[in-house]
Design a protein around this motif. Sequence first.
Motif, PDB file in Angstrom:
ATOM      1  N   ALA A  71       0.846  -1.196   0.000  1.00  0.00           N
ATOM      2  CA  ALA A  71       0.000   0.000   0.000  1.00  0.00           C
ATOM      3  C   ALA A  71       0.880   1.245   0.000  1.00  0.00           C
ATOM      4  N   SER A  72       0.455   2.276  -0.698  1.00  0.00           N
ATOM      5  CA  SER A  72       1.263   3.498  -0.830  1.00  0.00           C
ATOM      6  C   SER A  72       1.620   4.109   0.520  1.00  0.00           C
ATOM      7  N   GLU A  73       0.797   3.900   1.546  1.00  0.00           N
ATOM      8  CA  GLU A  73       1.099   4.458   2.870  1.00  0.00           C
ATOM      9  C   GLU A  73       2.334   3.810   3.509  1.00  0.00           C
ATOM     10  N   PHE A  74       2.739   2.639   2.976  1.00  0.00           N
ATOM     11  CA  PHE A  74       3.917   1.949   3.498  1.00  0.00           C
ATOM     12  C   PHE A  74       5.144   2.095   2.592  1.00  0.00           C
ATOM     13  N   LEU A  75       5.040   2.979   1.608  1.00  0.00           N
ATOM     14  CA  LEU A  75       6.171   3.252   0.717  1.00  0.00           C
ATOM     15  C   LEU A  75       6.555   4.725   0.787  1.00  0.00           C
ATOM     16  N   GLY A  77       8.305   7.444  -1.472  1.00  0.00           N
ATOM     17  CA  GLY A  77       8.600   7.586  -2.893  1.00  0.00           C
ATOM     18  C   GLY A  77       7.498   6.953  -3.716  1.00  0.00           C
ATOM     19  N   THR A  78       7.628   7.064  -5.021  1.00  0.00           N
ATOM     20  CA  THR A  78       6.613   6.578  -5.948  1.00  0.00           C
ATOM     21  C   THR A  78       7.203   5.490  -6.830  1.00  0.00           C
ATOM     22  N   GLU A  79       6.488   4.383  -6.952  1.00  0.00           N
ATOM     23  CA  GLU A  79       6.940   3.306  -7.827  1.00  0.00           C
ATOM     24  C   GLU A  79       6.954   3.833  -9.264  1.00  0.00           C
ATOM     25  N   THR A  90      18.484   5.916 -11.430  1.00  0.00           N
ATOM     26  CA  THR A  90      18.338   5.151 -10.192  1.00  0.00           C
ATOM     27  C   THR A  90      17.136   5.676  -9.418  1.00  0.00           C
ATOM     28  N   TYR A  91      16.293   4.763  -8.952  1.00  0.00           N
ATOM     29  CA  TYR A  91      15.110   5.100  -8.165  1.00  0.00           C
ATOM     30  C   TYR A  91      15.258   4.463  -6.791  1.00  0.00           C
ATOM     31  N   GLU A  92      14.788   5.157  -5.764  1.00  0.00           N
ATOM     32  CA  GLU A  92      14.833   4.630  -4.398  1.00  0.00           C
ATOM     33  C   GLU A  92      13.442   4.698  -3.781  1.00  0.00           C
ATOM     34  N   LEU A  93      13.061   3.613  -3.127  1.00  0.00           N
ATOM     35  CA  LEU A  93      11.772   3.528  -2.445  1.00  0.00           C
ATOM     36  C   LEU A  93      11.995   2.996  -1.038  1.00  0.00           C
ATOM     37  N   GLY A  94      11.519   3.699  -0.040  1.00  0.00           N
ATOM     38  CA  GLY A  94      11.608   3.221   1.334  1.00  0.00           C
ATOM     39  C   GLY A  94      10.406   2.357   1.653  1.00  0.00           C
TER      40      GLY A  94
END
Length: 134
Positions: A71-75, A77-79, A90-94
């Motif tokens: 769910a977006s609330e647990f990420l 950054g944006t996929e 390079t993309y980073e997602l927490g």
Amino acid sequence: MNDIYSNCLVKASLVPAVRTATATGTAVDRNEDGSMYQDALIVVSTGVITDGTHTIEVQDSADNSSYAAVASEFLQGTEPAIVAANDNTTYELGYLGRKRYLRVVSTVAGATDGGALAALVVLSGPRVAPVVRN
């Protein structure tokens, strides 16, 4: 030990490859070697993207069997939806969720020659340190 080498572990979910079709990455266990990592950072790296759209999705699972999109609330950054204009990016997602297993899926549409990309999961904040490397 409080250094980054002793407190982080990098695992590949999608190994580097030119992709023309959808690919489901390998699961990454946040409890690798009993360390129970508290934090995860997903790193997507592209090479040459010739054509198509390569949409990245992070999935999680409690049991390494039933996966669902995070769910977006647990990420943080944006996929990304990666296209030819995104060569060498390079993309980073927490990841803020608490499920044990993570994987990355690249859904490809409209590709003939495709594009090169990889997805890594950087685990940090282990309950047990230093990190054991195999």
